[in-house]
Design an enzyme around this catalytic site. Sequence first.
Site, PDB file in Angstrom:
ATOM      1  CD  GLU A  45      -2.721   1.523   2.375  1.00 60.32           C
ATOM      2  OE1 GLU A  45      -3.586   2.407   2.305  1.00 60.32           O
ATOM      3  OE2 GLU A  45      -2.504   0.858   3.410  1.00 60.32           O
ATOM      4  CD  GLU A  70       2.615   8.231   5.287  1.00 57.31           C
ATOM      5  OE1 GLU A  70       1.599   7.791   4.741  1.00 57.31           O
ATOM      6  OE2 GLU A  70       2.962   9.432   5.185  1.00 57.31           O
ATOM      7  CG  ASP A  97       8.388  10.993  -2.436  1.00 53.92           C
ATOM      8  OD1 ASP A  97       7.685  10.360  -3.249  1.00 53.92           O
ATOM      9  OD2 ASP A  97       8.347  12.231  -2.330  1.00 53.92           O
ATOM     10  CG  ASP A 119      -1.673  13.433   0.192  1.00 55.60           C
ATOM     11  OD1 ASP A 119      -2.603  13.164   0.971  1.00 55.60           O
ATOM     12  OD2 ASP A 119      -0.471  13.425   0.541  1.00 55.60           O
ATOM     13  CG  ASP A 155     -13.464  11.608  -0.106  1.00 58.67           C
ATOM     14  OD1 ASP A 155     -12.228  11.593  -0.319  1.00 58.67           O
ATOM     15  OD2 ASP A 155     -14.011  12.510   0.551  1.00 58.67           O
ATOM     16  CB  THR A 194      -8.544   3.512   4.523  1.00 55.09           C
ATOM     17  OG1 THR A 194      -9.245   4.720   4.199  1.00 55.09           O
ATOM     18  CG2 THR A 194      -8.478   2.609   3.302  1.00 55.09           C
ATOM     19  CD  GLU A 195      -6.221   4.578   9.927  1.00 53.26           C
ATOM     20  OE1 GLU A 195      -5.854   4.381   8.752  1.00 53.26           O
ATOM     21  OE2 GLU A 195      -5.672   4.035  10.915  1.00 53.26           O
ATOM     22  CE1 TYR A 196      -6.395  10.639   6.160  1.00 57.74           C
ATOM     23  CE2 TYR A 196      -7.474  12.086   4.580  1.00 57.74           C
ATOM     24  CZ  TYR A 196      -6.514  11.871   5.543  1.00 57.74           C
ATOM     25  OH  TYR A 196      -5.671  12.895   5.896  1.00 57.74           O
TER      26      TYR A 196
HETATM   27  N1  SAM Z   1      -4.337   5.576   2.973  1.00 55.93           N
HETATM   28  C1  SAM Z   1      -4.725   6.218   4.222  1.00 55.93           C
HETATM   29  C2  SAM Z   1      -6.216   6.210   4.395  1.00 55.93           C
HETATM   30  O1  SAM Z   1      -6.918   5.983   3.406  1.00 55.93           O
HETATM   31  O2  SAM Z   1      -6.680   6.445   5.517  1.00 55.93           O
HETATM   32  C3  SAM Z   1      -4.120   7.633   4.309  1.00 55.93           C
HETATM   33  C4  SAM Z   1      -4.623   8.624   3.324  1.00 55.93           C
HETATM   34  S1  SAM Z   1      -3.758  10.202   3.422  1.00 55.93           S
HETATM   35  C5  SAM Z   1      -4.867  11.312   2.653  1.00 55.93           C
HETATM   36  C6  SAM Z   1      -2.488  10.004   2.185  1.00 55.93           C
HETATM   37  C7  SAM Z   1      -1.191   9.491   2.752  1.00 55.93           C
HETATM   38  O3  SAM Z   1      -0.293   9.249   1.690  1.00 55.93           O
HETATM   39  C8  SAM Z   1      -0.496  10.474   3.673  1.00 55.93           C
HETATM   40  O4  SAM Z   1      -0.178   9.844   4.886  1.00 55.93           O
HETATM   41  C9  SAM Z   1       0.746  10.905   2.906  1.00 55.93           C
HETATM   42  O5  SAM Z   1       1.821  11.241   3.733  1.00 55.93           O
HETATM   43  C10 SAM Z   1       1.008   9.683   2.048  1.00 55.93           C
HETATM   44  N2  SAM Z   1       1.733   9.985   0.802  1.00 55.93           N
HETATM   45  C11 SAM Z   1       1.406  10.952  -0.095  1.00 55.93           C
HETATM   46  N3  SAM Z   1       2.288  10.969  -1.118  1.00 55.93           N
HETATM   47  C12 SAM Z   1       3.196   9.997  -0.862  1.00 55.93           C
HETATM   48  C13 SAM Z   1       4.349   9.535  -1.530  1.00 55.93           C
HETATM   49  N4  SAM Z   1       4.766  10.105  -2.661  1.00 55.93           N
HETATM   50  N5  SAM Z   1       5.044   8.508  -0.984  1.00 55.93           N
HETATM   51  C14 SAM Z   1       4.641   7.942   0.187  1.00 55.93           C
HETATM   52  N6  SAM Z   1       3.556   8.351   0.882  1.00 55.93           N
HETATM   53  C15 SAM Z   1       2.830   9.356   0.369  1.00 55.93           C
END
Ligand code: SAM
Length: 214
Positions: A45, A70, A97, A119, A155, A194-196
């Site tokens: 993931e 993450e 990243d 994001d 969403d 997921t949390e979101y």
């Molecule tokens: N997947 C989780 C959920 O659905 O509850 C978290 C969603 S949150 C909006 C998006 C997550 O992706 C954040 O924790 C962010 O730091 C991570 N993220 C965004 N771009 C990333 C990247 N290029 N590499 C690794 N993580 C990334």
Amino acid sequence: MRLRNITGSREVIAQSPFVVGEDILFQCPGTWKEIFGNDRPVRIEIGMGKGRFIHTLAKEHPEYNYIGIEKYSSVLLRAIQKMEAEELPNLKFIRMDAEDIVKVFAPGEVDRIYLNFSDPWPKDRHAKRRLPSREFLARYDVILKKDGILEFKTDNRALFDFAVEELEPAGWRAQVITYDLHGDEKLMADNVMTEYEEKFSSLGNPIYKYVICR
Ligand code: SAM
């Protein structure tokens, strides 16, 4: 998601047995079987946030190995805390990243990829940073096995429309597309929240999902 900087989170991550250290990360391609100590398929993931989705999947499916990726230490810390509360042998974490994902997995080494509530990066000039963009699909094309699939949930309608438009130019196609995941009994049968997803679906937002392959 970016939580407040938590003092010492980098040190906790560096010492955690659940995290594959940044020092050895780029030596990992082709060695994930040895890291897990078995040859079960590896599912990842990207952007796992606090890790509820992947922790639940790993618990329900010991027949697979899982890796949660993450970018932020403060967020990864929450996933580590879940593992400390309930340790699973088939789950590991990486802080990185995802732009560098092809340096961490060998071609075809990944069995399945999950993107959840990525994001949105709403500005056009940031489109390349969106995890379902064609630039990222090209990276996934390298690491994902030939008949592997990628699942994406969100969403955010604008992000989902963008993600669907990226498929054809990137050489992917949809096996499943829904604009109301939670209204689809069949797809919900094995859905892991997921949390979101919990947060936004409880506000009444529809959840969009695709499952894609090449
Ligand atoms: N997947 C989780 C959920 O659905 O509850 C978290 C969603 S949150 C909006 C998006 C997550 O992706 C954040 O924790 C962010 O730091 C991570 N993220 C965004 N771009 C990333 C990247 N290029 N590499 C690794 N993580 C990334």
